[in-house]
Design a protein around this motif. Structure first.
Motif, PDB file in Angstrom:
ATOM      1  N   GLU A 118      24.640 -58.234  12.223  1.00  0.00           N
ATOM      2  CA  GLU A 118      25.740 -59.032  12.747  1.00  0.00           C
ATOM      3  C   GLU A 118      25.327 -60.503  12.776  1.00  0.00           C
ATOM      4  OE1 GLU A 118      29.199 -58.592  16.099  1.00  0.00           O
ATOM      5  OE2 GLU A 118      27.399 -57.376  16.274  1.00  0.00           O
ATOM      6  N   GLY A 119      26.210 -61.384  12.299  1.00  0.00           N
ATOM      7  CA  GLY A 119      25.940 -62.817  12.245  1.00  0.00           C
ATOM      8  C   GLY A 119      25.398 -63.284  10.908  1.00  0.00           C
ATOM      9  N   ASP A 120      24.905 -62.357  10.085  1.00  0.00           N
ATOM     10  CA  ASP A 120      24.381 -62.714   8.767  1.00  0.00           C
ATOM     11  C   ASP A 120      25.507 -62.873   7.749  1.00  0.00           C
ATOM     12  OD1 ASP A 120      21.805 -62.662   9.717  1.00  0.00           O
ATOM     13  OD2 ASP A 120      21.207 -60.838   8.650  1.00  0.00           O
ATOM     14  N   SER A 121      25.125 -63.257   6.540  1.00  0.00           N
ATOM     15  CA  SER A 121      26.054 -63.345   5.412  1.00  0.00           C
ATOM     16  C   SER A 121      25.645 -62.320   4.368  1.00  0.00           C
ATOM     17  CB  SER A 121      26.011 -64.737   4.785  1.00  0.00           C
ATOM     18  OG  SER A 121      26.434 -65.699   5.700  1.00  0.00           O
ATOM     19  N   VAL A 122      26.610 -61.908   3.560  1.00  0.00           N
ATOM     20  CA  VAL A 122      26.321 -60.986   2.466  1.00  0.00           C
ATOM     21  C   VAL A 122      27.143 -61.399   1.254  1.00  0.00           C
ATOM     22  CG1 VAL A 122      28.100 -59.295   3.075  1.00  0.00           C
ATOM     23  CG2 VAL A 122      26.079 -58.548   1.818  1.00  0.00           C
ATOM     24  N   THR A 123      26.535 -61.247   0.085  1.00  0.00           N
ATOM     25  CA  THR A 123      27.265 -61.492  -1.164  1.00  0.00           C
ATOM     26  C   THR A 123      27.439 -60.170  -1.887  1.00  0.00           C
ATOM     27  OG1 THR A 123      26.418 -63.742  -1.372  1.00  0.00           O
ATOM     28  CG2 THR A 123      27.254 -62.712  -3.381  1.00  0.00           C
ATOM     29  N   LEU A 124      28.688 -59.842  -2.181  1.00  0.00           N
ATOM     30  CA  LEU A 124      29.012 -58.666  -2.981  1.00  0.00           C
ATOM     31  C   LEU A 124      29.122 -59.145  -4.420  1.00  0.00           C
ATOM     32  CD1 LEU A 124      31.737 -57.149  -0.625  1.00  0.00           C
ATOM     33  CD2 LEU A 124      29.288 -56.676  -0.652  1.00  0.00           C
ATOM     34  N   ASN A 125      28.180 -58.718  -5.245  1.00  0.00           N
ATOM     35  CA  ASN A 125      28.078 -59.233  -6.611  1.00  0.00           C
ATOM     36  C   ASN A 125      28.983 -58.489  -7.580  1.00  0.00           C
ATOM     37  OD1 ASN A 125      26.031 -61.302  -6.320  1.00  0.00           O
ATOM     38  ND2 ASN A 125      24.666 -59.625  -5.786  1.00  0.00           N
ATOM     39  N   SER A 126      29.647 -59.270  -8.413  1.00  0.00           N
ATOM     40  CA  SER A 126      30.525 -58.699  -9.428  1.00  0.00           C
ATOM     41  C   SER A 126      29.743 -58.255 -10.660  1.00  0.00           C
ATOM     42  CB  SER A 126      31.569 -59.725  -9.858  1.00  0.00           C
ATOM     43  OG  SER A 126      30.934 -60.763 -10.583  1.00  0.00           O
ATOM     44  N   ASP A 127      28.524 -58.797 -10.833  1.00  0.00           N
ATOM     45  CA  ASP A 127      27.685 -58.565 -12.006  1.00  0.00           C
ATOM     46  C   ASP A 127      28.291 -59.116 -13.295  1.00  0.00           C
ATOM     47  OD1 ASP A 127      25.579 -57.440 -10.597  1.00  0.00           O
ATOM     48  OD2 ASP A 127      26.385 -55.416 -10.775  1.00  0.00           O
ATOM     49  N   LEU A 128      29.264 -60.015 -13.169  1.00  0.00           N
ATOM     50  CA  LEU A 128      29.795 -60.711 -14.335  1.00  0.00           C
ATOM     51  C   LEU A 128      28.936 -61.951 -14.592  1.00  0.00           C
ATOM     52  CD1 LEU A 128      33.673 -60.903 -13.902  1.00  0.00           C
ATOM     53  CD2 LEU A 128      32.408 -59.547 -15.535  1.00  0.00           C
ATOM     54  N   ARG A 154      35.616 -67.258   6.477  1.00  0.00           N
ATOM     55  CA  ARG A 154      34.399 -66.482   6.241  1.00  0.00           C
ATOM     56  C   ARG A 154      34.225 -66.042   4.788  1.00  0.00           C
ATOM     57  NH1 ARG A 154      32.861 -63.601  11.522  1.00  0.00           N
ATOM     58  NH2 ARG A 154      34.211 -64.652  12.978  1.00  0.00           N
ATOM     59  N   LEU A 155      35.249 -66.202   3.959  1.00  0.00           N
ATOM     60  CA  LEU A 155      35.185 -65.734   2.570  1.00  0.00           C
ATOM     61  C   LEU A 155      34.929 -66.887   1.619  1.00  0.00           C
ATOM     62  CD1 LEU A 155      38.209 -63.247   2.428  1.00  0.00           C
ATOM     63  CD2 LEU A 155      35.792 -62.716   2.790  1.00  0.00           C
ATOM     64  N   LYS A 156      33.969 -66.664   0.722  1.00  0.00           N
ATOM     65  CA  LYS A 156      33.695 -67.628  -0.340  1.00  0.00           C
ATOM     66  C   LYS A 156      33.699 -66.853  -1.657  1.00  0.00           C
ATOM     67  CE  LYS A 156      30.884 -70.799   2.447  1.00  0.00           C
ATOM     68  NZ  LYS A 156      31.789 -70.717   3.512  1.00  0.00           N
ATOM     69  N   THR A 174      31.295 -63.767  -1.119  1.00  0.00           N
ATOM     70  CA  THR A 174      30.373 -63.912   0.003  1.00  0.00           C
ATOM     71  C   THR A 174      31.170 -63.882   1.298  1.00  0.00           C
ATOM     72  OG1 THR A 174      28.825 -65.207  -1.331  1.00  0.00           O
ATOM     73  CG2 THR A 174      28.614 -65.392   1.063  1.00  0.00           C
ATOM     74  N   ILE A 175      30.675 -63.095   2.247  1.00  0.00           N
ATOM     75  CA  ILE A 175      31.273 -63.023   3.581  1.00  0.00           C
ATOM     76  C   ILE A 175      30.243 -63.598   4.541  1.00  0.00           C
ATOM     77  CG2 ILE A 175      32.334 -61.538   5.322  1.00  0.00           C
ATOM     78  CD1 ILE A 175      32.440 -59.397   2.957  1.00  0.00           C
ATOM     79  N   THR A 176      30.621 -64.624   5.298  1.00  0.00           N
ATOM     80  CA  THR A 176      29.692 -65.277   6.207  1.00  0.00           C
ATOM     81  C   THR A 176      29.947 -64.844   7.650  1.00  0.00           C
ATOM     82  OG1 THR A 176      31.142 -67.201   6.460  1.00  0.00           O
ATOM     83  CG2 THR A 176      29.500 -67.303   4.706  1.00  0.00           C
ATOM     84  N   ASN A 177      28.924 -64.983   8.475  1.00  0.00           N
ATOM     85  CA  ASN A 177      29.022 -64.705   9.910  1.00  0.00           C
ATOM     86  C   ASN A 177      29.682 -63.347  10.186  1.00  0.00           C
ATOM     87  OD1 ASN A 177      28.666 -65.150  12.625  1.00  0.00           O
ATOM     88  ND2 ASN A 177      30.498 -66.398  12.841  1.00  0.00           N
ATOM     89  N   ILE A 178      29.077 -62.304   9.654  1.00  0.00           N
ATOM     90  CA  ILE A 178      29.618 -60.937   9.707  1.00  0.00           C
ATOM     91  C   ILE A 178      29.683 -60.410  11.147  1.00  0.00           C
ATOM     92  CG2 ILE A 178      29.055 -58.564   9.063  1.00  0.00           C
ATOM     93  CD1 ILE A 178      29.322 -59.536   6.456  1.00  0.00           C
TER      94      ILE A 178
END
Length: 97
Positions: free
Chosen positions: A6-16, A58-60, A69-73
């Motif tokens: 909680e509070g971290d960021s995560v990037t969900l990669n498209s692999d493109l 929160r979305l980039k 990327t989702i920030t401040n989860i």
């Protein structure tokens, strides 16, 4: 399956590595569209006010790769994410600890 604190960021990669001119990239959370790149009509949109605003500011969305990327989860961001690139679908399951 991805676990994030909680509070971290995560990037969900498209692999493109690069988008084609006719690509349509859509990100969904629990079947609600939250981000989209449509090269056919030159549209680049983040729907961060949907779902009661839980994604607001929160979305980039990376315009080059389509990665999200989702920030401040928080725990309300846990769940199933689907990436649709044209006709291909990739599923991610995010847990928040």
């Amino acid at each position: 399956k991805i676990s994030v604190k909680e509070g971290d960021s995560v990037t969900l990669n498209s692999d493109l590595t690069e988008k084609k001119d006719d690509d349509v990239i859509q990100w969904r959370f629990e079947n609600t569209l939250i981000a989209e790149i449509n090269k056919r009509v030159d549209r680049f949109t983040v729907y961060d006010d949907d779902l009661d605003g839980r994604f607001r500011d929160r979305l980039k969305l990376d315009n080059q790769t389509g990665s999200l990327t989702i920030t401040n989860i928080t725990t309300e961001h846990a769940g199933e994410y689907k990436l649709k690139i044209n006709y291909k679908i990739v599923e991610f399951y995010l847990t928040v600890i």
